[in-house]
Write a protein that holds these residues in place. Structure first.
Motif, mmCIF file in Angstrom:
data_model
loop_
_atom_site.group_PDB
_atom_site.id
_atom_site.type_symbol
_atom_site.label_atom_id
_atom_site.label_comp_id
_atom_site.label_asym_id
_atom_site.label_seq_id
_atom_site.Cartn_x
_atom_site.Cartn_y
_atom_site.Cartn_z
ATOM 1 N N SER A 108 0.834 -1.201 0.000
ATOM 2 C CA SER A 108 0.000 0.000 0.000
ATOM 3 C C SER A 108 0.870 1.252 0.000
ATOM 4 C CB SER A 108 -0.916 -0.002 1.222
ATOM 5 O OG SER A 108 -1.651 1.181 1.298
ATOM 6 N N ASP A 149 0.982 4.106 -2.875
ATOM 7 C CA ASP A 149 0.766 5.525 -2.558
ATOM 8 C C ASP A 149 1.921 6.378 -3.072
ATOM 9 O OD1 ASP A 149 -1.608 4.865 -1.316
ATOM 10 O OD2 ASP A 149 -0.807 5.057 0.734
ATOM 11 N N GLN A 165 2.031 9.411 -6.226
ATOM 12 C CA GLN A 165 2.471 10.785 -5.972
ATOM 13 C C GLN A 165 3.544 11.245 -6.955
ATOM 14 O OE1 GLN A 165 3.451 11.561 -1.839
ATOM 15 N NE2 GLN A 165 2.034 9.973 -1.201
#
Length: 88
Positions: free
Chosen positions: A52, A56, A60
């Motif tokens: 995860s 993430d 970004q």
């Protein structure tokens, strides 16, 4: 998986070193074996959290230096501009 050995020293607290030493002694294995197995188990038990975090981080990044600096520093694009920004 490669079986090549790479030496990478890690530092742990004296208390953790004592735990590792005791476990190794009573299990009749090396301290290295205890640490290697512990790390494998830790990563297996936290694999979803690790994946995860990777997802993430990837979302970004847009390929720019600013997004990489922002991700590494924890500063938003606006905060980076406030401290002088990055060269174009």
């Amino acid at each position: 998986m490669s079986t090549a050995t790479t030496v990478s020293p890690i530092k742990v607290s004296a208390q953790t070193d004592n735990l590792i030493s005791h476990a190794a002694h009573f299990m009749s294995v090396s301290k290295k074996a205890v640490v290697e197995e512990a790390i494998r188990e830790y990563i297996a038990n936290h694999r979803d959290d690790i994946q995860s975090g990777v997802r993430d981080a990837i979302t970004q990044l847009d390929g720019s230096t600013a997004s990489a600096v922002s991700l590494l520093s924890g500063l938003s694009a606006e905060e980076l501009d406030d401290v002088g920004g990055l060269p174009s």
